[in-house]
Design a protein around this motif. Structure first.
Motif, PDB file in Angstrom:
ATOM      1  N   THR A 101     -96.725 -28.020 -19.747  1.00 16.04           N
ATOM      2  CA  THR A 101     -95.674 -28.725 -20.408  1.00 16.04           C
ATOM      3  C   THR A 101     -94.569 -27.454 -20.793  1.00 16.04           C
ATOM      4  N   HIS A 102     -94.950 -26.277 -21.029  1.00 11.34           N
ATOM      5  CA  HIS A 102     -94.040 -25.180 -21.157  1.00 11.34           C
ATOM      6  C   HIS A 102     -93.655 -24.260 -19.961  1.00 11.34           C
ATOM      7  N   GLY A 103     -94.166 -24.941 -18.992  1.00 12.50           N
ATOM      8  CA  GLY A 103     -93.905 -24.023 -17.773  1.00 12.50           C
ATOM      9  C   GLY A 103     -95.230 -22.764 -17.518  1.00 12.50           C
ATOM     10  N   ASN A 104     -96.118 -23.327 -18.412  1.00 14.73           N
ATOM     11  CA  ASN A 104     -97.322 -22.264 -18.624  1.00 14.73           C
ATOM     12  C   ASN A 104     -98.122 -22.408 -17.435  1.00 14.73           C
ATOM     13  N   TYR A 105     -97.566 -21.987 -16.320  1.00 15.29           N
ATOM     14  CA  TYR A 105     -98.453 -22.296 -14.810  1.00 15.29           C
ATOM     15  C   TYR A 105     -99.180 -20.830 -14.811  1.00 15.29           C
TER      16      TYR A 105
ATOM     17  N   ASN B 256    -101.029 -18.366 -12.302  1.00 13.75           N
ATOM     18  CA  ASN B 256    -100.604 -17.537 -11.117  1.00 13.75           C
ATOM     19  C   ASN B 256     -99.300 -17.838 -10.703  1.00 13.75           C
ATOM     20  N   TYR B 257     -98.460 -17.889 -11.522  1.00 20.09           N
ATOM     21  CA  TYR B 257     -97.021 -18.402 -11.203  1.00 20.09           C
ATOM     22  C   TYR B 257     -96.484 -16.988 -10.490  1.00 20.09           C
ATOM     23  N   HIS B 258     -96.981 -16.205 -10.808  1.00 20.17           N
ATOM     24  CA  HIS B 258     -96.299 -14.871 -10.060  1.00 20.17           C
ATOM     25  C   HIS B 258     -96.878 -14.651  -8.827  1.00 20.17           C
ATOM     26  N   GLY B 259     -98.099 -15.400  -8.421  1.00 16.44           N
ATOM     27  CA  GLY B 259     -98.593 -15.306  -7.157  1.00 16.44           C
ATOM     28  C   GLY B 259     -97.874 -15.806  -6.272  1.00 16.44           C
TER      29      GLY B 259
ATOM     30  N   THR C 261     -87.746  -9.558  -6.753  1.00 17.71           N
ATOM     31  CA  THR C 261     -86.297  -9.768  -6.446  1.00 17.71           C
ATOM     32  C   THR C 261     -85.349  -9.571  -7.601  1.00 17.71           C
ATOM     33  N   ARG C 262     -85.689 -10.346  -8.668  1.00 10.42           N
ATOM     34  CA  ARG C 262     -84.738 -10.510  -9.674  1.00 10.42           C
ATOM     35  C   ARG C 262     -84.599  -9.177 -10.221  1.00 10.42           C
ATOM     36  N   LEU C 263     -85.573  -8.322 -10.513  1.00 13.62           N
ATOM     37  CA  LEU C 263     -85.326  -7.021 -11.044  1.00 13.62           C
ATOM     38  C   LEU C 263     -84.568  -6.114 -10.237  1.00 13.62           C
TER      39      LEU C 263
ATOM     40  N   GLY D 292     -93.910  -8.095 -23.857  1.00 10.96           N
ATOM     41  CA  GLY D 292     -94.221  -9.568 -23.193  1.00 10.96           C
ATOM     42  C   GLY D 292     -94.489 -10.494 -24.198  1.00 10.96           C
ATOM     43  N   VAL D 293     -93.768 -11.728 -24.416  1.00 12.01           N
ATOM     44  CA  VAL D 293     -94.219 -12.699 -25.239  1.00 12.01           C
ATOM     45  C   VAL D 293     -94.282 -13.994 -24.448  1.00 12.01           C
ATOM     46  N   ASP D 294     -95.456 -14.677 -24.676  1.00 14.02           N
ATOM     47  CA  ASP D 294     -95.682 -16.114 -23.905  1.00 14.02           C
ATOM     48  C   ASP D 294     -96.257 -16.955 -25.168  1.00 14.02           C
ATOM     49  N   ILE D 295     -95.948 -18.198 -25.002  1.00 16.55           N
ATOM     50  CA  ILE D 295     -96.498 -19.290 -26.091  1.00 16.55           C
ATOM     51  C   ILE D 295     -97.961 -19.695 -25.462  1.00 16.55           C
ATOM     52  N   ASP D 296     -98.567 -19.173 -24.317  1.00 15.18           N
ATOM     53  CA  ASP D 296     -99.824 -19.660 -23.944  1.00 15.18           C
ATOM     54  C   ASP D 296    -100.729 -18.511 -24.014  1.00 15.18           C
ATOM     55  N   ASP D 297    -101.651 -18.563 -24.794  1.00 16.68           N
ATOM     56  CA  ASP D 297    -102.676 -17.373 -25.192  1.00 16.68           C
ATOM     57  C   ASP D 297    -103.307 -17.008 -23.903  1.00 16.68           C
TER      58      ASP D 297
ATOM     59  N   ARG E 169     -98.749 -13.468 -28.053  1.00 17.23           N
ATOM     60  CA  ARG E 169     -98.592 -14.772 -27.882  1.00 17.23           C
ATOM     61  C   ARG E 169     -97.809 -15.379 -29.099  1.00 17.23           C
ATOM     62  N   ALA E 170     -96.581 -16.064 -28.759  1.00 15.29           N
ATOM     63  CA  ALA E 170     -95.758 -16.736 -29.809  1.00 15.29           C
ATOM     64  C   ALA E 170     -94.868 -17.524 -29.083  1.00 15.29           C
ATOM     65  N   ASP E 171     -94.489 -18.577 -30.075  1.00 14.40           N
ATOM     66  CA  ASP E 171     -93.276 -19.393 -29.447  1.00 14.40           C
ATOM     67  C   ASP E 171     -92.060 -18.711 -29.793  1.00 14.40           C
TER      68      ASP E 171
ATOM     69  N   ALA F  56     -85.200 -13.104 -19.817  1.00  4.01           N
ATOM     70  CA  ALA F  56     -85.605 -14.664 -19.792  1.00  4.01           C
ATOM     71  C   ALA F  56     -85.443 -15.097 -18.385  1.00  4.01           C
ATOM     72  N   PHE F  57     -86.604 -15.127 -17.533  1.00  2.33           N
ATOM     73  CA  PHE F  57     -86.606 -15.444 -16.350  1.00  2.33           C
ATOM     74  C   PHE F  57     -87.162 -16.803 -16.418  1.00  2.33           C
ATOM     75  N   SER F  58     -86.689 -17.812 -15.874  1.00  7.84           N
ATOM     76  CA  SER F  58     -87.326 -19.099 -15.506  1.00  7.84           C
ATOM     77  C   SER F  58     -87.921 -19.687 -16.934  1.00  7.84           C
ATOM     78  N   VAL F  59     -87.270 -19.426 -17.910  1.00  5.05           N
ATOM     79  CA  VAL F  59     -87.855 -20.194 -19.222  1.00  5.05           C
ATOM     80  C   VAL F  59     -87.059 -21.163 -19.800  1.00  5.05           C
TER      81      VAL F  59
ATOM     82  N   LYS G 283     -85.408 -23.837 -19.131  1.00  8.96           N
ATOM     83  CA  LYS G 283     -85.623 -25.320 -18.815  1.00  8.96           C
ATOM     84  C   LYS G 283     -86.765 -25.827 -19.725  1.00  8.96           C
ATOM     85  N   TRP G 284     -87.700 -24.827 -19.702  1.00 11.72           N
ATOM     86  CA  TRP G 284     -88.855 -25.289 -20.869  1.00 11.72           C
ATOM     87  C   TRP G 284     -88.559 -25.204 -22.341  1.00 11.72           C
ATOM     88  N   ILE G 285     -88.032 -24.398 -22.732  1.00 11.09           N
ATOM     89  CA  ILE G 285     -87.256 -24.325 -23.924  1.00 11.09           C
ATOM     90  C   ILE G 285     -86.331 -25.675 -24.366  1.00 11.09           C
TER      91      ILE G 285
HETATM   92  C1  LIG Z   1     -92.076 -20.820 -15.229  1.00  5.29           C
HETATM   93  S1  LIG Z   1     -92.582 -19.355 -16.308  1.00  5.29           S
HETATM   94  C2  LIG Z   1     -91.868 -18.114 -15.932  1.00  5.29           C
HETATM   95  C3  LIG Z   1     -92.358 -17.024 -15.877  1.00  5.29           C
HETATM   96  C4  LIG Z   1     -91.536 -15.559 -15.824  1.00  5.29           C
HETATM   97  N1  LIG Z   1     -90.634 -15.246 -16.884  1.00  5.29           N
HETATM   98  C5  LIG Z   1     -90.944 -15.408 -14.577  1.00  5.29           C
HETATM   99  O1  LIG Z   1     -90.088 -15.873 -13.982  1.00  5.29           O
HETATM  100  O2  LIG Z   1     -91.600 -14.639 -13.738  1.00  5.29           O
HETATM  101  C6  LIG Z   1     -92.071 -19.880 -17.890  1.00  5.29           C
HETATM  102  C7  LIG Z   1     -93.124 -19.140 -18.832  1.00  5.29           C
HETATM  103  O3  LIG Z   1     -92.414 -19.329 -20.280  1.00  5.29           O
HETATM  104  C8  LIG Z   1     -93.484 -19.584 -21.206  1.00  5.29           C
HETATM  105  N2  LIG Z   1     -92.808 -20.257 -22.537  1.00  5.29           N
HETATM  106  C9  LIG Z   1     -92.151 -21.281 -22.283  1.00  5.29           C
HETATM  107  N3  LIG Z   1     -91.595 -21.663 -23.574  1.00  5.29           N
HETATM  108  C10 LIG Z   1     -91.956 -20.384 -24.289  1.00  5.29           C
HETATM  109  C11 LIG Z   1     -91.603 -20.038 -25.630  1.00  5.29           C
HETATM  110  N4  LIG Z   1     -90.947 -20.884 -26.484  1.00  5.29           N
HETATM  111  N5  LIG Z   1     -91.912 -18.966 -26.348  1.00  5.29           N
HETATM  112  C12 LIG Z   1     -92.808 -18.025 -25.310  1.00  5.29           C
HETATM  113  N6  LIG Z   1     -92.859 -18.473 -24.251  1.00  5.29           N
HETATM  114  C13 LIG Z   1     -92.583 -19.443 -23.719  1.00  5.29           C
HETATM  115  C14 LIG Z   1     -94.461 -20.270 -20.391  1.00  5.29           C
HETATM  116  O4  LIG Z   1     -95.755 -20.318 -21.087  1.00  5.29           O
HETATM  117  C15 LIG Z   1     -94.539 -19.638 -19.037  1.00  5.29           C
HETATM  118  O5  LIG Z   1     -95.484 -18.526 -18.832  1.00  5.29           O
END
Ligand SMILES: C[S@@+](CC[C@H](N)C(=O)[O-])C[C@H]1O[C@@H](n2cnc3c(N)ncnc32)[C@H](O)[C@@H]1O
Length: 295
Positions: free
Chosen positions: A10-14, A16-19, A30-32, A70-75, A174-176, A194-197, A199-201
């Motif tokens: 539900t947070h986009g915490n997929y 193997n996303y980078h795979g 390609t974004r960098l 690097g910070v992510d919500i998913d441990d 790990r942090a929100d 902040a790449f592709s995050v 929408k989830w926020i």
């Molecule tokens: C779709 S992935 C994008 C991954 C990467 N940024 C990329 O584009 O290569 C979104 C990531 O954001 C993380 N995320 C979502 N909400 C977050 C928050 N509030 N704080 C930290 N990480 C968050 C998710 O766990 C997920 O790993």
């Protein structure tokens, strides 16, 4: 503290996303590749939503940032990110003084066999392609990743890697990040990625959550710092919100659209967006914008 179930992303915490985002030749992001070279060199960088750490590691290893968090919500994803750091270190070939490298990306190898970077380069080498594999997968399988030597903190300690170089220049938390602070925020960042995050926020926190995120970015950047932003387009919200009833409910309340993000960021004190391009393919073709915080 928010705890995240990896069962439903539900947070986009997929995992193997980078795979499936790193499928282009050379396996680099390609974004960098759109960024001005000097932006990340020697910079303090935060990667929000780092997932399994591929982008963060690339910034730390190939773009020569001084410090990357690097910070992510998913441990579980953060644990994978630490693992990737170790794997990349194991695969890293010998490097030499950057002065003998051509001023274009990719020339990151030399004939020297020591795992050493003599000085911190001011321009990052471009991602290399076709480099020798110094630690084949079979070795990792049989023996595990190579140990990481301590950072050179004094001339007497000649491990060959300083604390401002990969792998010592990167860490994960790990942090929100929208709602929690991390210790590294204190010193401020030169660049926040902040790449592709967004929408989830946005879907989890509503318009208020998104504005809080933008405000946090502004507050955590040093004056003149840069926000590197890849926002997901409006149509991609439709599938995402079906993941959970709460996201569905939140989606009904949204007044702000991705097209309006620039106006909000400018009202917070950023200069107008500089569009770098729209890399990626298919549904991953998304704009990458630079926002500079006014000094
Ligand atoms: C779709 S992935 C994008 C991954 C990467 N940024 C990329 O584009 O290569 C979104 C990531 O954001 C993380 N995320 C979502 N909400 C977050 C928050 N509030 N704080 C930290 N990480 C968050 C998710 O766990 C997920 O790993």
């Amino acid at each position: 503290m928010t705890t995240v179930s990896s069962a439903t992303p539900t947070h986009g915490n997929y995992h193997n996303y980078h795979g499936y985002r790193y499928h282009h030749p050379g396996g680099h992001d390609t974004r960098l590749a759109l960024l001005p070279r000097e932006l990340l060199a020697n910079a303090r960088v935060l990667d929000v939503g780092c997932n399994e750490g591929w982008v963060s590691c690339e910034i730390a290893q190939l773009w020569c940032a001084r410090r990357v968090v690097g910070v992510d919500i998913d441990d579980a994803l953060v644990r994978m990110a630490w693992r990737r750091r170790r794997t990349l270190w194991s695969h890293q070939g010998p490097t030499s003084d950057r002065s003998d490298l051509p001023p274009s990306p990719g020339a990151g190898t030399s004939s020297r066999r020591k795992r050493k970077r003599a000085s911190h380069p001011t321009t990052p080498p471009p991602p290399s392609s076709g480099a020798a594999d110094y630690f084949p997968a079979s070795c990792q399988h049989m023996f595990g990743p190579l140990p990481i030597p301590p950072a050179d903190t004094a001339p007497a300690l000649d491990s060959g890697v300083s604390e401002n170089q990969f792998p010592h220049n990167i860490s994960f938390r790990r942090a929100d990040w929208v709602n929690e602070r991390i210790p590294e925020d204190e010193a401020g960042y030169d660049v926040i990625v902040a790449f592709s995050v967004s929408k989830w926020i946005h879907l989890n926190g509503g318009d208020a959550g998104l504005k809080r995120f933008f405000d946090r970015v502004r507050g955590a950047l040093v004056p003149g710092g840069t926000f590197v932003f890849e926002a997901q387009p409006r149509d991609s919200y439709v599938k995402a919100r079906k993941l959970h009833p709460t996201l569905q409910e939140n989606a009904q309340t949204l007044q702000i659209q991705p097209e309006g993000f620039e106006t909000i960021l400018c009202s917070l004190g950023f200069k107008p967006a500089q569009r770098l391009g729209e890399p990626g393919e298919g549904r991953f073709r998304r704009p990458v914008d630079l926002y500079v915080k006014q000094g």
